[in-house]
Design an enzyme around this catalytic site. Sequence first.
Site, PDB file in Angstrom:
ATOM      1  N   THR A 234       0.835  -1.214   0.000  1.00 51.58           N
ATOM      2  CA  THR A 234       0.000   0.000   0.000  1.00 51.58           C
ATOM      3  C   THR A 234       0.861   1.253   0.000  1.00 51.58           C
ATOM      4  O   THR A 234       2.006   1.239   0.467  1.00 51.58           O
ATOM      5  CB  THR A 234      -0.904   0.019   1.250  1.00 51.58           C
ATOM      6  OG1 THR A 234      -1.546   1.292   1.363  1.00 51.58           O
ATOM      7  CG2 THR A 234      -0.100  -0.207   2.517  1.00 51.58           C
TER       8      THR A 234
ATOM      9  N   TYR B 254      -1.767  -0.338  10.996  1.00 49.20           N
ATOM     10  CA  TYR B 254      -1.993  -1.088   9.756  1.00 49.20           C
ATOM     11  C   TYR B 254      -0.807  -0.952   8.806  1.00 49.20           C
ATOM     12  O   TYR B 254      -0.243  -1.949   8.335  1.00 49.20           O
ATOM     13  CB  TYR B 254      -3.264  -0.596   9.066  1.00 49.20           C
ATOM     14  CG  TYR B 254      -3.330  -1.036   7.617  1.00 49.20           C
ATOM     15  CD1 TYR B 254      -3.690  -2.330   7.293  1.00 49.20           C
ATOM     16  CD2 TYR B 254      -2.981  -0.157   6.598  1.00 49.20           C
ATOM     17  CE1 TYR B 254      -3.714  -2.746   5.969  1.00 49.20           C
ATOM     18  CE2 TYR B 254      -3.000  -0.565   5.278  1.00 49.20           C
ATOM     19  CZ  TYR B 254      -3.367  -1.859   4.964  1.00 49.20           C
ATOM     20  OH  TYR B 254      -3.373  -2.256   3.658  1.00 49.20           O
TER      21      TYR B 254
END
Length: 648
Positions: free
Chosen positions: A118, A145
């Site tokens: 990501t 995360y």
Amino acid sequence: LSHITMATYKPKNILITGAAGFIASHVANRLVRTYPHYKIVVLDKLDYCSNLKNLNPSKSSPNFKFVKGDIASDDLTHVDNSFGNSFEFTKNNIYGTHVLLEACKVTGQIRRFIHVSTDEVYGETDEDASVGNHEASQLLPTNPYSATKAGAEMLVMAYGRSYGLPVITTRGNNVYGPNQFPEKLIPKFMLLAMNGKPLPIHGDGSNVRSYLYCEDVAEAFEVVLHKGEVNHVYNIGTTRERRVIDVANDISKLFGTDPDSTIQFVENRPFNDQRYFLDDQKLKKLGWSELTTWEEGLRKTMEWYTENPDWWGDVTGALLPHPRMLMMPGDRLCDNCDDDHKDVADGNQTFTVVTPSGDNKTPFKFLIYGKTGWLGGLLGKLCEKQGIPYEYGKGRLEDRASVMADIRSVKPTHVFNAAGVTGRPNVDWCESHKTETIRANVAGTLTLADVCRENGLLMMNFATGCIFEYDAAHPEGSGIGFKEEDKPNFTGSFYSKTKAMVEELLREYDNVCTLRVRMPISSDLNNPRNFITKISRYNKVVNIPNSMTILDELLPISIEMAKRNLRGVWNFTNPGVVSHNEILEMYKSYIEPSFKWSNFTLEEQAKVIVAPRSNNEMDGAKLSKEFPEMLPIKESLIKYVFEPNKRT
């Protein structure tokens, strides 16, 4: 393998994990459709955000097979015994990746391991940055995360280097389109708008995100699979950015509703970074490009959700402004999880307004550019401490209209420019990104100065003293420093060239106070931008005396200079010079008695850097005359940096 271009690589058998989810299902369907001679096996544990219906286009194809399973399952991989106790160090995202890597290592037959990460691993991008994070940028995750995703990347890299696993990593922007579970921003707004309900926006909706349509992303993975180089990272992104409030406006208009009546501002959420911005040039060189316009992609997405309103069943919980837990079949509770982990409703305040407490009034109000930068962040904290109202600008410096809008909105008495491009991870980056460097350091700074002059405002401009180098008239160790009126003589790096260029042009503006900062140091020894932090982590350092800036002492002086309306060019360094070895001796004495380092020459240094570095002494007489209490560099180091951090 890392130097072989895989332009002709053709796979035979492909396993796609998480393939019943949003992004992976589009990739799987595309590969099944386009390459009937490839055998595609998809694996998914069918969690709440997965749906077998996402794979309907492929289910009747002879080259497609679905397997229900979990990549973290020992029964599935048969590799648990080969790990020893290393699983104790890998949890959540990291655990599944670790299992899959080990399974691939054990088989010894994997030709490509494409790991999907990501853009969040880069951390928050400066609001005024005109250049995105490129694949070699430092990973600075800001939430749990993204930290686990960065950890998973490290495992992938380690298996590539240690075991020769042919790994490729991708880092992507936000993705939208048909089939997406409606806890995500765009499908959530679509379903709410379809039902005539308010669109909840976290914070003030000023957070900026980049959105790619799902089919463009699927094509990007197709390109990476066939043309990507082993051991390389590829950003899958777009330079077209939108604020969350703009996304809500566009969706409202698409459904024919009034944004003013449908948008609802709600409490912000944790870990809501202001901006992620990627450099997408590397993937474009492989032949990929974004094909779907925002308007076209949004229309296609609306049409799909209008035709398939019950695709996900009862999603009432996901449509809440702050969804926490979702109810699974059989009344099982499941924490929000997401394969692509993008924001449900993005928002954070672009402007931070701090009003002094009590009845004390101040005639000042500062507009600061560079909110997420080191100096800009410290300036904000100083304003809070001194009770000075301030706001951070959200406009891009090279965008005259947005800068003017900031000034009209904030109505400042002074403007501080702590924005600009220094390069990631260092100034060597500027050598290969010259137009971007010019845009930020020259065009942006000049635009801000010109707008400020038009509005009768003083601009405090944080510049650099790295535009000089020791010469015959200013020899090293002589005590003869470069004065404010001296012409720059260092052109070794493109970064320094742009800074020297803009400083010369700014001399024509009588509303600018230029502060030449050099090798900045602060008491925060954990900050990677701190000069002491940098050299204490190097294996070898040069040993050259230099003028430097102790921020803990001099940044408050910059605020006082603004109050005094000082103008012109100022050497913004502490008097005197200090060498690398002298600083590291202090570090060893105060911080780490066992610390060791070694030196190398400028000639040896030149072999490991792209652009030469500036070394010089700045004449501090002008600043010392205005602020006679300012300490010499070595005394300032001890008082403001080493004594507060003393461990020995």
